[in-house]
Design a protein around this motif. Structure first.
Motif, PDB file in Angstrom:
ATOM      1  N   SER A 620       0.854  -1.193   0.000  1.00 26.76           N
ATOM      2  CA  SER A 620       0.000   0.000   0.000  1.00 26.76           C
ATOM      3  C   SER A 620       0.889   1.242   0.000  1.00 26.76           C
ATOM      4  CB  SER A 620      -0.927   0.014   1.217  1.00 26.76           C
ATOM      5  OG  SER A 620      -0.170   0.155   2.413  1.00 26.76           O
ATOM      6  N   VAL A 621       0.315   2.343  -0.468  1.00 27.89           N
ATOM      7  CA  VAL A 621       1.050   3.620  -0.540  1.00 27.89           C
ATOM      8  C   VAL A 621       0.311   4.651   0.303  1.00 27.89           C
ATOM      9  CG1 VAL A 621       1.888   5.472  -2.031  1.00 27.89           C
ATOM     10  CG2 VAL A 621       1.922   3.110  -2.835  1.00 27.89           C
ATOM     11  N   GLY A 622       1.062   5.389   1.153  1.00 26.01           N
ATOM     12  CA  GLY A 622       0.448   6.468   1.943  1.00 26.01           C
ATOM     13  C   GLY A 622      -0.087   7.558   1.039  1.00 26.01           C
ATOM     14  N   LEU A 623      -1.344   7.978   1.276  1.00 24.72           N
ATOM     15  CA  LEU A 623      -2.002   8.935   0.379  1.00 24.72           C
ATOM     16  C   LEU A 623      -1.229  10.243   0.288  1.00 24.72           C
ATOM     17  CD1 LEU A 623      -4.420   9.697  -1.395  1.00 24.72           C
ATOM     18  CD2 LEU A 623      -5.595  10.455   0.684  1.00 24.72           C
ATOM     19  N   HIS A 624      -0.716  10.703   1.418  1.00 24.29           N
ATOM     20  CA  HIS A 624      -0.033  11.995   1.424  1.00 24.29           C
ATOM     21  C   HIS A 624       1.457  11.878   1.711  1.00 24.29           C
ATOM     22  CE1 HIS A 624      -3.887  13.978   1.158  1.00 24.29           C
ATOM     23  NE2 HIS A 624      -4.310  13.326   2.267  1.00 24.29           N
ATOM     24  N   SER A 625       1.890  10.678   2.253  1.00 25.42           N
ATOM     25  CA  SER A 625       3.315  10.530   2.584  1.00 25.42           C
ATOM     26  C   SER A 625       4.116   9.873   1.476  1.00 25.42           C
ATOM     27  CB  SER A 625       3.473   9.726   3.870  1.00 25.42           C
ATOM     28  OG  SER A 625       2.990   8.392   3.680  1.00 25.42           O
ATOM     29  N   GLY A 626       3.477   9.069   0.636  1.00 28.99           N
ATOM     30  CA  GLY A 626       4.189   8.351  -0.417  1.00 28.99           C
ATOM     31  C   GLY A 626       4.961   7.147   0.098  1.00 28.99           C
ATOM     32  N   GLU A 627       4.723   6.766   1.346  1.00 29.46           N
ATOM     33  CA  GLU A 627       5.429   5.616   1.900  1.00 29.46           C
ATOM     34  C   GLU A 627       4.826   4.318   1.370  1.00 29.46           C
ATOM     35  OE1 GLU A 627       5.018   6.132   6.042  1.00 29.46           O
ATOM     36  OE2 GLU A 627       6.604   7.666   6.207  1.00 29.46           O
ATOM     37  N   ILE A 628       5.712   3.400   0.917  1.00 28.22           N
ATOM     38  CA  ILE A 628       5.279   2.067   0.452  1.00 28.22           C
ATOM     39  C   ILE A 628       5.480   1.082   1.609  1.00 28.22           C
ATOM     40  CG2 ILE A 628       5.673   0.228  -1.216  1.00 28.22           C
ATOM     41  CD1 ILE A 628       6.653   2.328  -3.166  1.00 28.22           C
ATOM     42  N   ARG A 629       4.404   0.518   2.072  1.00 29.31           N
ATOM     43  CA  ARG A 629       4.430  -0.425   3.192  1.00 29.31           C
ATOM     44  C   ARG A 629       3.744  -1.728   2.774  1.00 29.31           C
ATOM     45  NH1 ARG A 629       5.674   1.949   8.143  1.00 29.31           N
ATOM     46  NH2 ARG A 629       5.793   4.254   8.082  1.00 29.31           N
ATOM     47  N   THR A 630       4.125  -2.790   3.481  1.00 27.30           N
ATOM     48  CA  THR A 630       3.459  -4.090   3.256  1.00 27.30           C
ATOM     49  C   THR A 630       2.130  -4.084   3.963  1.00 27.30           C
ATOM     50  OG1 THR A 630       4.532  -5.034   5.184  1.00 27.30           O
ATOM     51  CG2 THR A 630       5.669  -5.284   3.071  1.00 27.30           C
ATOM     52  N   THR A 631       1.158  -4.750   3.368  1.00 27.87           N
ATOM     53  CA  THR A 631      -0.169  -4.828   3.988  1.00 27.87           C
ATOM     54  C   THR A 631      -0.449  -6.205   4.593  1.00 27.87           C
ATOM     55  OG1 THR A 631      -1.116  -5.443   1.853  1.00 27.87           O
ATOM     56  CG2 THR A 631      -1.061  -3.100   2.415  1.00 27.87           C
ATOM     57  N   ARG A 632       0.424  -7.181   4.307  1.00 23.10           N
ATOM     58  CA  ARG A 632       0.266  -8.534   4.860  1.00 23.10           C
ATOM     59  C   ARG A 632       1.622  -9.212   4.872  1.00 23.10           C
ATOM     60  NH1 ARG A 632       0.609 -12.183   0.745  1.00 23.10           N
ATOM     61  NH2 ARG A 632       0.091 -11.448  -1.364  1.00 23.10           N
ATOM     62  N   TYR A 633       1.631 -10.449   5.379  1.00 26.56           N
ATOM     63  CA  TYR A 633       2.864 -11.244   5.373  1.00 26.56           C
ATOM     64  C   TYR A 633       3.142 -11.755   3.961  1.00 26.56           C
ATOM     65  CZ  TYR A 633       2.758 -11.229  10.473  1.00 26.56           C
ATOM     66  OH  TYR A 633       2.760 -10.855  11.776  1.00 26.56           O
ATOM     67  N   PHE A 634       4.421 -11.921   3.685  1.00 27.35           N
ATOM     68  CA  PHE A 634       4.787 -12.511   2.396  1.00 27.35           C
ATOM     69  C   PHE A 634       4.462 -14.003   2.422  1.00 27.35           C
ATOM     70  CE2 PHE A 634       7.605  -8.805   2.397  1.00 27.35           C
ATOM     71  CZ  PHE A 634       7.263  -8.256   1.163  1.00 27.35           C
ATOM     72  N   LEU A 635       4.022 -14.528   1.304  1.00 28.60           N
ATOM     73  CA  LEU A 635       3.728 -15.952   1.144  1.00 28.60           C
ATOM     74  C   LEU A 635       4.763 -16.579   0.234  1.00 28.60           C
ATOM     75  CD1 LEU A 635      -0.151 -15.729   0.663  1.00 28.60           C
ATOM     76  CD2 LEU A 635       1.107 -16.095   2.782  1.00 28.60           C
ATOM     77  N   ASP A 636       4.843 -17.907   0.343  1.00 26.68           N
ATOM     78  CA  ASP A 636       5.822 -18.588  -0.502  1.00 26.68           C
ATOM     79  C   ASP A 636       5.521 -18.433  -1.973  1.00 26.68           C
ATOM     80  OD1 ASP A 636       7.134 -19.356   1.742  1.00 26.68           O
ATOM     81  OD2 ASP A 636       6.119 -21.318   1.881  1.00 26.68           O
ATOM     82  N   LYS A 637       4.232 -18.266  -2.236  1.00 22.65           N
ATOM     83  CA  LYS A 637       3.858 -18.159  -3.654  1.00 22.65           C
ATOM     84  C   LYS A 637       4.109 -16.773  -4.230  1.00 22.65           C
ATOM     85  CE  LYS A 637      -0.947 -16.884  -2.745  1.00 22.65           C
ATOM     86  NZ  LYS A 637      -2.355 -17.160  -3.038  1.00 22.65           N
ATOM     87  N   ASP A 638       4.395 -15.827  -3.319  1.00 22.81           N
ATOM     88  CA  ASP A 638       4.629 -14.466  -3.837  1.00 22.81           C
ATOM     89  C   ASP A 638       5.915 -14.421  -4.639  1.00 22.81           C
ATOM     90  OD1 ASP A 638       2.354 -13.544  -2.607  1.00 22.81           O
ATOM     91  OD2 ASP A 638       3.388 -12.938  -0.751  1.00 22.81           O
ATOM     92  N   ALA A 639       5.901 -13.707  -5.690  1.00 24.79           N
ATOM     93  CA  ALA A 639       7.050 -13.609  -6.580  1.00 24.79           C
ATOM     94  C   ALA A 639       8.196 -12.922  -5.874  1.00 24.79           C
ATOM     95  CB  ALA A 639       6.691 -12.875  -7.846  1.00 24.79           C
ATOM     96  N   LEU A 640       9.415 -13.353  -6.238  1.00 24.05           N
ATOM     97  CA  LEU A 640      10.596 -12.756  -5.651  1.00 24.05           C
ATOM     98  C   LEU A 640      10.739 -11.281  -6.045  1.00 24.05           C
ATOM     99  CD1 LEU A 640      13.333 -12.963  -4.197  1.00 24.05           C
ATOM    100  CD2 LEU A 640      14.301 -13.771  -6.349  1.00 24.05           C
ATOM    101  N   LYS A 641      10.367 -10.988  -7.256  1.00 29.34           N
ATOM    102  CA  LYS A 641      10.499  -9.625  -7.793  1.00 29.34           C
ATOM    103  C   LYS A 641       9.116  -9.016  -7.947  1.00 29.34           C
ATOM    104  CE  LYS A 641      12.463  -7.146 -11.728  1.00 29.34           C
ATOM    105  NZ  LYS A 641      13.144  -7.288 -13.022  1.00 29.34           N
ATOM    106  N   GLN A 642       8.864  -7.943  -7.193  1.00 29.25           N
ATOM    107  CA  GLN A 642       7.574  -7.258  -7.253  1.00 29.25           C
ATOM    108  C   GLN A 642       7.763  -5.900  -7.956  1.00 29.25           C
ATOM    109  OE1 GLN A 642       4.616  -8.394  -6.137  1.00 29.25           O
ATOM    110  NE2 GLN A 642       5.521 -10.357  -5.463  1.00 29.25           N
ATOM    111  N   SER A 643       6.919  -5.635  -8.894  1.00 24.03           N
ATOM    112  CA  SER A 643       6.970  -4.352  -9.636  1.00 24.03           C
ATOM    113  C   SER A 643       5.749  -3.509  -9.249  1.00 24.03           C
ATOM    114  CB  SER A 643       6.988  -4.604 -11.142  1.00 24.03           C
ATOM    115  OG  SER A 643       6.996  -3.374 -11.833  1.00 24.03           O
ATOM    116  N   LEU A 644       5.981  -2.309  -8.760  1.00 26.84           N
ATOM    117  CA  LEU A 644       4.905  -1.394  -8.314  1.00 26.84           C
ATOM    118  C   LEU A 644       4.934  -0.119  -9.151  1.00 26.84           C
ATOM    119  CD1 LEU A 644       5.443  -1.670  -4.440  1.00 26.84           C
ATOM    120  CD2 LEU A 644       3.985  -3.089  -5.889  1.00 26.84           C
ATOM    121  N   VAL A 645       3.781   0.309  -9.596  1.00 33.46           N
ATOM    122  CA  VAL A 645       3.636   1.587 -10.320  1.00 33.46           C
ATOM    123  C   VAL A 645       2.848   2.542  -9.420  1.00 33.46           C
ATOM    124  CG1 VAL A 645       2.762   2.773 -12.351  1.00 33.46           C
ATOM    125  CG2 VAL A 645       3.727   0.457 -12.551  1.00 33.46           C
TER     126      VAL A 645
END
Length: 791
Positions: A620-645
């Motif tokens: 998730s991204v802070g609406l006014h701060s621009g901080e990128i934070r995780t919203t849950r725990y990582f899972l094994d199925k999650d890709a190693l490389k995450q691309s965020l726009v």
């Protein structure tokens, strides 16, 4: 040119020449100029040199503006403007103008305009013998009883001569006879009275009618005369003549009595009886004017008016009333009628204006006009006072006699009152008082005594940036209460330069209307305000001006998109990667998107939004701060490389935006990254030369890592406090880094940017070179080492 006397009529040629030779002119101590001329002078004859008598040179005549001012009556004289000679404008008849007055004076004034002075001039018209004596009746008839006693006197009607002095009647002569003689007496008023005296008894039987010639002569040169025929009819005996009750009758009467008013009643009795005692009355020895005003009832003796009395023409009348019986025996008595003045003439006002336009800066005491008052009445009825309305900047000052000067008595201001209608009132002291008025129009001429005044003490303008060239910004207005050219206002701009550019290249003003125009399109991001002054100047001489301050504020327009500061975009086209431990808890701060907007206000308020992600819901991204934070725990199925726009959007209308792409690599440690990535890598294609290069690159980077690690630890300790302040405003990052947020950063910012560029170049080179071979895990390890050394 000196006027010449034209030939006079033959009957008065010698007398006119005599008087002309001896006419005189003198100046009295009072300043009056007096001339004496004979009557009947020809039009254009020389009277006197006014200019020389005033003490001026004839060359100055046109400059001084000398002219004649008369008051009401006909203008008998004129002034030759070239020579200064005074001459009559018509033939002057003394008898027509002054009648029987002893002195005939014509008065007028000479105005010297540049000195604002009036000089009284008096011209005496002397009499010449131009009239012969004349009897009212050509034939006189007397009925005398034959019993009339020797020495009986019979009053004769006198002859009238309009001339005065020696030119009037001086004697009477009777034709030669043996029964009658003539007795001439001089009255108190100097008039000659003739009486017929019986010198020898009459005998009707001897001669019933006696015809005599009565001649009246004057004392002129030549002598003039007039005659009347006397017929004496001898009657039978009637030996008693009428007798008046009193020798003199006196009466006083107001001049305004109506026509037909009874003035007095005379009474004469005759001691005879019957028809011889009947008496008839008649008025005798009346002058021409009196005969048109008075009459007597022949039977009753009542004297009444048949015409109007006028005190201004005659103050008294003297006449003789005769009582005669049927036998022509008569008696006479004197009637004296005194005329009492009534207030029947309004004051006359004569205004001589010196100027029709008065400058508003004229000093107090400036003469505007001369005013002459004249009332034909006498005593208090002719005593005139003059005044103007109060609360006006003018007053009347008495000059001499009945002359007043109208002068200003305080400072004038055309902007308050531009002209005046002055009502001058003249009132006499009669009962009831009579008055008359006249109006003088005084217009004030303008001087440039007022500077233009702006309608506001200062002006504040607001203009949105990116305005079109030539756009009208506002219109200034300055008012000048003066008139004409003195009130014509022109505008100009005075001020300083704008960013080392002349003010004239940015704004201009219409010199006539005061409208201000923009000569170029303004940019809020270059400057926020313009301060300058506008000058308003009138067209007077010398001109007057005033200034006003103008402040032009630029209003921001949303014309700049957000600018991404972090993550920065590599120049070689690759993207940087952020590390996130796989064991991160929800809310873990991965990185922060930092952006700025060159606009201001709400146009620079930025909001951040996650537009696209490899695993939706993971970050998730802070609406006014621009901080990128995780919203849950990582899972094994999650890709190693995450691309965020991430979308960065401002709050303008319409809003502008920019996007940042963030690559996040999920791993707990570098070996894990290498193992995970090795399982994902493709089969290795051995390339001995590339392996050698890779080993050399990893070794070089490792050396650099340990060298800069020591330096960075020292720098971090010194900047720790500053970083704490920065972290409190931007959030805590999992690692330490420096950001240069302005284009004018210092040396530290420059070093950070330089090393960032070097590291990113190495990363991109390794990824492009080894992403498809068996050394890709080693490449990732090298990249991790570089990242660690970078921060």
């Amino acid at each position: 040119m000196r006027g010449e006397i034209q030939p006079a009529p033959p009957r008065c040629n010698r007398s006119l020449l005599f008087w002309f030779i001896f006419f005189t002119v003198w100046k009295a101590i009072s300043g009056h100029i007096r001339y004496s001329i004979p009557e009947e002078m020809q039009k254009g004859s020389f009277v006197g040199n006014i200019v020389q008598d005033l003490g001026h040179d004839t060359k100055e005549l046109s400059d001084r503006g000398v002219r004649i001012v008369s008051r009401g009556r006909s203008q008998y004289f004129a002034l030759n403007v070239k020579s200064g000679y005074l001459y009559p404008t018509e033939r002057i008849d003394r008898e027509q103008i002054c009648g029987r007055m002893e002195k005939c004076l014509l008065n007028f004034e000479v105005l010297v305009k540049d000195k604002a002075k009036l000089f009284p001039v008096e011209v005496e018209i002397t009499d010449i013998n131009d009239n012969a004596p004349r009897f009212q009746e050509d034939e006189l008839e007397f009925r005398i009883s034959e019993l009339a006693a020797v020495g009986t006197r019979y009053s004769l009607e006198g002859a009238q001569d309009p001339d005065v002095g020696t030119n009037s009647v001086q004697g009477y002569y009777l034709s030669s006879n043996k029964h009658f003689s003539l007795d001439v007496q001089t009255g108190a008023d100097g008039d000659k009275h003739a009486e017929l005296v019986l010198e020898k008894s009459l005998d009707r039987e001897e001669q019933a009618v006696h015809d005599l010639i009565l001649t009246a002569t004057d004392g002129g040169d030549p002598v003039r005369s007039g005659t009347a025929q006397i017929r004496v009819i001898v009657l039978d005996a009637n030996d008693n003549a009428p007798v008046f009750s009193q020798p003199v009758y006196k009466v006083s009467v107001l001049e305004n009595v109506p026509v037909g008013s009874l003035l007095l009643t005379v009474n004469a009795t005759d001691p005879d009886e019957a028809i011889n005692s009947e008496v008839t009355y008649s008025l005798r020895k009346m002058k021409d004017k009196a005969s048109q005003i008075f009459q007597v009832d022949s039977t009753t003796g009542e004297i009444s008016t048949v015409g109007n009395l006028d005190y201004e023409e005659a103050v008294s009348y003297e006449m003789e009333v005769q009582a005669k019986d049927v036998g022509d025996l008569s008696a006479r008595s004197i009637v004296l009628i005194a005329v009492i003045d009534a207030n029947d003439n309004e004051p006359q006002i004569t205004v001589t204006s010196l100027t029709n336009s008065l400058s508003e800066d004229s000093p107090p005491g400036t003469v505007i006009a001369f005013i002459n008052l004249h009332d034909l009445d006498s005593e208090k009825n002719g005593d005139v006072i003059c005044f103007i309305p109060p609360n006006l900047p003018f007053q009347l000052q008495k000059s001499f006699d009945n002359y007043y000067s109208l002068v200003s008595d305080r400072a004038l201001d055309r902007e308050r009152v531009s002209d005046y209608n002055l009502t001058i009132t003249a009132t006499d002291r009669g009962t009831p008082p009579l008055s008359s008025t006249t109006t003088i129009f005084v217009q004030l001429s303008d001087i440039n005594d007022n500077a233009p005044i702006f309608t506001q003490t200062s002006y504040t303008l607001y203009v949105t940036e990116n305005n079109p060239r030539g756009a009208s910004l506002c219109s200034l207005k300055a008012n000048d209460p003066d008139w004409g050219e003195n009130a014509r206002v022109t505008y100009s701009i005075t001020g300083t330069e704008i960013q080392e550019a002349p003010l004239s290249s940015s704004i201009s003003i219409n010199s006539e209307t005061g409208a201000i125009y923009a000569l170029r399109s303004f940019d809020y991001e270059q400057f926020r305000e313009i301060r300058f002054q506008v000058q308003a100047q009138d067209g007077g001489s010398p001109p007057l001006s005033s200034n006003v301050s103008v402040t032009l504020f630029l209003l921001d327009q949303n014309d700049n998109s957000p600018h991404i500061l972090h993550p920065s975009f590599p120049t070689d086209g690759s993207t940087g990667a952020e590390l996130a431990p796989r064991s991160s808890e929800p809310g873990y701060l991965v990185t922060k998107v930092v952006a700025v907007d060159a606009d201001s206000g709400q146009n620079a308020w930025l909001s951040y939004q996650l537009l696209k992600a490899t695993e939706p819901g993971l970050f998730s991204v802070g609406l006014h701060s621009g901080e990128i934070r995780t919203t849950r725990y990582f899972l094994d199925k999650d890709a190693l490389k995450q691309s965020l726009v991430v979308l960065v959007k401002d709050n303008g209308q319409p809003p502008l935006s920019a996007t940042a792409t963030v690559t996040v690599v999920v791993a707990n440690s570098i070996p894990e990254i290498l193992s995970d990535l090795s399982s994902l890598s493709a089969p290795v294609d051995p390339q001995s030369s590339l392996t050698l290069y890779l080993v050399i690159a990893v070794a070089s980077v490792s050396c650099l890592f340990f060298t800069f690690l020591i330096v960075l630890v020292a720098l971090r300790l010194r900047r720790w406090r500053n970083s704490q302040l920065f972290d409190s405003s931007t959030g805590t990052l999992p690692y330490s880094y420096n950001l240069c947020l302005a284009t004018d950063c210092g040396k530290n910012g420059f070093n950070f940017t330089l090393w960032c560029n070097i590291y990113e170049f190495v990363e991109s080179f390794i990824l492009r070179s080894f992403q498809s071979n068996s050394f890709f895990p080693v490449c990732l390890c090298a990249i991790a080492v570089i990242r660690c050394s970078k921060f």
